[in-house]
Motif scaffolding. Structure first.
Motif, PDB file in Angstrom:
ATOM      1  N   ALA A  17       0.842  -1.202   0.000  1.00  0.00           N
ATOM      2  CA  ALA A  17       0.000   0.000   0.000  1.00  0.00           C
ATOM      3  C   ALA A  17       0.876   1.251   0.000  1.00  0.00           C
ATOM      4  CB  ALA A  17      -0.914  -0.007   1.223  1.00  0.00           C
ATOM      5  N   TYR A  18       0.462   2.220  -0.824  1.00  0.00           N
ATOM      6  CA  TYR A  18       1.141   3.519  -0.842  1.00  0.00           C
ATOM      7  C   TYR A  18       0.135   4.528  -0.279  1.00  0.00           C
ATOM      8  CZ  TYR A  18       3.286   7.799  -2.486  1.00  0.00           C
ATOM      9  OH  TYR A  18       3.835   9.060  -2.543  1.00  0.00           O
ATOM     10  N   SER A  19       0.256   4.802   1.005  1.00  0.00           N
ATOM     11  CA  SER A  19      -0.764   5.638   1.651  1.00  0.00           C
ATOM     12  C   SER A  19      -0.134   6.639   2.624  1.00  0.00           C
ATOM     13  CB  SER A  19      -1.794   4.759   2.356  1.00  0.00           C
ATOM     14  OG  SER A  19      -1.148   3.809   3.182  1.00  0.00           O
ATOM     15  N   TYR A  21      -0.696   9.718   2.926  1.00  0.00           N
ATOM     16  CA  TYR A  21      -1.590  10.810   3.345  1.00  0.00           C
ATOM     17  C   TYR A  21      -2.564  10.343   4.420  1.00  0.00           C
ATOM     18  CZ  TYR A  21       0.708  12.625  -0.697  1.00  0.00           C
ATOM     19  OH  TYR A  21       1.694  13.003  -1.557  1.00  0.00           O
ATOM     20  N   SER A  22      -3.133   9.162   4.252  1.00  0.00           N
ATOM     21  CA  SER A  22      -4.095   8.664   5.244  1.00  0.00           C
ATOM     22  C   SER A  22      -3.430   7.728   6.258  1.00  0.00           C
ATOM     23  CB  SER A  22      -5.216   7.895   4.541  1.00  0.00           C
ATOM     24  OG  SER A  22      -4.734   6.647   4.057  1.00  0.00           O
ATOM     25  N   ASN A  23      -2.282   7.190   5.871  1.00  0.00           N
ATOM     26  CA  ASN A  23      -1.644   6.139   6.685  1.00  0.00           C
ATOM     27  C   ASN A  23      -2.564   4.936   6.909  1.00  0.00           C
ATOM     28  OD1 ASN A  23       0.958   7.252   7.140  1.00  0.00           O
ATOM     29  ND2 ASN A  23      -0.030   8.749   8.484  1.00  0.00           N
ATOM     30  N   PHE A  24      -3.534   4.760   6.043  1.00  0.00           N
ATOM     31  CA  PHE A  24      -4.430   3.611   6.131  1.00  0.00           C
ATOM     32  C   PHE A  24      -4.079   2.671   4.981  1.00  0.00           C
ATOM     33  CE2 PHE A  24      -8.649   1.501   5.649  1.00  0.00           C
ATOM     34  CZ  PHE A  24      -8.735   0.981   6.938  1.00  0.00           C
ATOM     35  N   CYS A  25      -3.640   1.484   5.322  1.00  0.00           N
ATOM     36  CA  CYS A  25      -3.174   0.535   4.306  1.00  0.00           C
ATOM     37  C   CYS A  25      -4.263  -0.505   4.025  1.00  0.00           C
ATOM     38  CB  CYS A  25      -1.918  -0.197   4.790  1.00  0.00           C
ATOM     39  SG  CYS A  25      -0.558   0.919   5.140  1.00  0.00           S
ATOM     40  N   VAL A  26      -4.559  -0.678   2.759  1.00  0.00           N
ATOM     41  CA  VAL A  26      -5.609  -1.626   2.366  1.00  0.00           C
ATOM     42  C   VAL A  26      -5.034  -2.619   1.354  1.00  0.00           C
ATOM     43  CG1 VAL A  26      -7.969  -1.860   1.471  1.00  0.00           C
ATOM     44  CG2 VAL A  26      -7.301   0.240   2.653  1.00  0.00           C
ATOM     45  N   TYR A  38      -6.045 -12.137  -8.324  1.00  0.00           N
ATOM     46  CA  TYR A  38      -5.383 -10.862  -8.631  1.00  0.00           C
ATOM     47  C   TYR A  38      -5.434 -10.010  -7.375  1.00  0.00           C
ATOM     48  CZ  TYR A  38      -5.449 -12.128 -13.527  1.00  0.00           C
ATOM     49  OH  TYR A  38      -5.239 -12.779 -14.720  1.00  0.00           O
ATOM     50  N   THR A  39      -4.307  -9.429  -7.022  1.00  0.00           N
ATOM     51  CA  THR A  39      -4.258  -8.639  -5.788  1.00  0.00           C
ATOM     52  C   THR A  39      -4.128  -7.154  -6.102  1.00  0.00           C
ATOM     53  OG1 THR A  39      -1.869  -8.881  -5.623  1.00  0.00           O
ATOM     54  CG2 THR A  39      -3.219 -10.516  -4.462  1.00  0.00           C
ATOM     55  N   GLY A  40      -4.394  -6.346  -5.100  1.00  0.00           N
ATOM     56  CA  GLY A  40      -4.242  -4.892  -5.258  1.00  0.00           C
ATOM     57  C   GLY A  40      -4.060  -4.228  -3.905  1.00  0.00           C
ATOM     58  N   CYS A  41      -3.543  -3.003  -3.953  1.00  0.00           N
ATOM     59  CA  CYS A  41      -3.401  -2.198  -2.736  1.00  0.00           C
ATOM     60  C   CYS A  41      -3.900  -0.790  -3.058  1.00  0.00           C
ATOM     61  CB  CYS A  41      -1.947  -2.154  -2.271  1.00  0.00           C
ATOM     62  SG  CYS A  41      -0.830  -1.421  -3.488  1.00  0.00           S
ATOM     63  N   ASN A  42      -4.122   0.013  -2.025  1.00  0.00           N
ATOM     64  CA  ASN A  42      -4.481   1.405  -2.306  1.00  0.00           C
ATOM     65  C   ASN A  42      -3.231   2.191  -2.685  1.00  0.00           C
ATOM     66  OD1 ASN A  42      -3.763   1.069   0.453  1.00  0.00           O
ATOM     67  ND2 ASN A  42      -4.798   2.956   1.045  1.00  0.00           N
ATOM     68  N   ILE A  43      -3.414   3.112  -3.617  1.00  0.00           N
ATOM     69  CA  ILE A  43      -2.304   3.923  -4.139  1.00  0.00           C
ATOM     70  C   ILE A  43      -2.764   5.380  -4.090  1.00  0.00           C
ATOM     71  CG2 ILE A  43      -0.751   4.332  -6.093  1.00  0.00           C
ATOM     72  CD1 ILE A  43      -1.550   1.432  -7.059  1.00  0.00           C
ATOM     73  N   GLU A  55      -9.354  -2.336  -3.970  1.00  0.00           N
ATOM     74  CA  GLU A  55     -10.294  -3.172  -4.722  1.00  0.00           C
ATOM     75  C   GLU A  55     -10.236  -2.858  -6.214  1.00  0.00           C
ATOM     76  OE1 GLU A  55     -10.769  -1.389  -2.012  1.00  0.00           O
ATOM     77  OE2 GLU A  55     -12.584  -1.977  -0.934  1.00  0.00           O
ATOM     78  N   ARG A  56     -10.228  -1.550  -6.518  1.00  0.00           N
ATOM     79  CA  ARG A  56     -10.195  -1.190  -7.942  1.00  0.00           C
ATOM     80  C   ARG A  56      -8.857  -1.549  -8.582  1.00  0.00           C
ATOM     81  NH1 ARG A  56     -11.526   4.628  -7.910  1.00  0.00           N
ATOM     82  NH2 ARG A  56     -11.626   4.415  -5.653  1.00  0.00           N
ATOM     83  N   THR A  57      -7.773  -1.440  -7.830  1.00  0.00           N
ATOM     84  CA  THR A  57      -6.479  -1.878  -8.368  1.00  0.00           C
ATOM     85  C   THR A  57      -6.565  -3.349  -8.776  1.00  0.00           C
ATOM     86  OG1 THR A  57      -5.320  -0.326  -6.917  1.00  0.00           O
ATOM     87  CG2 THR A  57      -4.004  -2.077  -7.892  1.00  0.00           C
ATOM     88  N   ALA A  58      -7.125  -4.178  -7.890  1.00  0.00           N
ATOM     89  CA  ALA A  58      -7.224  -5.617  -8.182  1.00  0.00           C
ATOM     90  C   ALA A  58      -8.126  -5.863  -9.393  1.00  0.00           C
ATOM     91  CB  ALA A  58      -7.758  -6.360  -6.954  1.00  0.00           C
ATOM     92  N   PHE A  59      -9.284  -5.198  -9.439  1.00  0.00           N
ATOM     93  CA  PHE A  59     -10.202  -5.389 -10.569  1.00  0.00           C
ATOM     94  C   PHE A  59      -9.563  -4.947 -11.887  1.00  0.00           C
ATOM     95  CE2 PHE A  59     -13.809  -6.490  -7.983  1.00  0.00           C
ATOM     96  CZ  PHE A  59     -14.590  -7.226  -8.859  1.00  0.00           C
ATOM     97  N   PHE A  60      -8.919  -3.797 -11.876  1.00  0.00           N
ATOM     98  CA  PHE A  60      -8.378  -3.273 -13.136  1.00  0.00           C
ATOM     99  C   PHE A  60      -7.207  -4.134 -13.616  1.00  0.00           C
ATOM    100  CE2 PHE A  60     -10.135   1.162 -11.871  1.00  0.00           C
ATOM    101  CZ  PHE A  60     -11.406   0.777 -12.271  1.00  0.00           C
ATOM    102  N   LYS A  61      -6.436  -4.670 -12.682  1.00  0.00           N
ATOM    103  CA  LYS A  61      -5.376  -5.611 -13.083  1.00  0.00           C
ATOM    104  C   LYS A  61      -5.996  -6.821 -13.768  1.00  0.00           C
ATOM    105  CE  LYS A  61      -2.027  -6.635 -10.085  1.00  0.00           C
ATOM    106  NZ  LYS A  61      -1.469  -6.925  -8.739  1.00  0.00           N
ATOM    107  N   ALA A  62      -7.018  -7.386 -13.143  1.00  0.00           N
ATOM    108  CA  ALA A  62      -7.642  -8.616 -13.676  1.00  0.00           C
ATOM    109  C   ALA A  62      -8.300  -8.350 -15.031  1.00  0.00           C
ATOM    110  CB  ALA A  62      -8.665  -9.143 -12.681  1.00  0.00           C
ATOM    111  N   ILE A  63      -9.049  -7.271 -15.128  1.00  0.00           N
ATOM    112  CA  ILE A  63      -9.767  -6.978 -16.375  1.00  0.00           C
ATOM    113  C   ILE A  63      -8.776  -6.698 -17.498  1.00  0.00           C
ATOM    114  CG2 ILE A  63     -11.303  -5.276 -17.479  1.00  0.00           C
ATOM    115  CD1 ILE A  63     -12.607  -5.222 -14.498  1.00  0.00           C
TER     116      ILE A  63
END
Ligand code: THU
Length: 131
Positions: A17-19, A21-26, A38-43, A55-63
């Motif tokens: 996760a690259y976070s 600003y929020s320091n919240f890692c997903v 397919y995995t993803g993290c917040n950016i 979630e969108r990182t993972a979906f866009f990678k898969a699609i």
């Protein structure tokens, strides 16, 4: 479906996760019909609206790899609360998944609750066919 395995994959992705600003890692892990994950993290971005959720990182990678059939997604946050997908991610998921698509929401220790897209986004907006 191996829920623990999917949550573990999401936890691994969360490490990227690259976070700043929020320091919240997903982290998220998306299970496809063919068994691939397919995995993803917040950016995040200094222009905040350019941030992309895990979630969108993972979906866009898969699609972008040609996947069209999705079974479940696991999402893990970095605090004690169960991490629920935001409204934008629910809308994006609804573009590609039906009401029975499983959404597994976990907290940092791996405690989780299982939902369906139909439960989290009833009466969704769509221009196409409802999946
Ligand atoms: N975030 C996700 O990646 N997924 C969610 O389901 C909720 C929110 C991210 C976006 C932002 O980087 C941070 O969490 C705080 O909102």
């Amino acid at each position: 479906m191996d829920v623990k395995k999917l949550i573990d994959a999401a936890k691994c992705a969360q490490e990227n996760a690259y976070s700043p600003y929020s320091n919240f890692c997903v982290g998220a892990a998306l299970l496809c019909g063919d068994g691939k994950i397919y995995t993803g993290c917040n950016i995040e971005n200094s222009s905040y609206s350019a941030t992309v959720c895990a979630e969108r990182t993972a979906f866009f990678k898969a699609i972008s790899e040609g996947q069209k059939d999705f079974t479940a997604i696991a999402v893990i946050g970095s605090d004690d609360k169960i991490c629920m997908p935001c409204g934008v991610c629910r809308q994006v998921i609804s573009e590609f998944c039906g009401a029975d698509f499983k959404i597994i929401c976990a907290n940092k220790t791996g405690e989780y609750k299982e939902y369906t897209l139909g439960k989290l986004l009833p009466f969704s907006f769509t221009l196409g066919e409802n999946k």
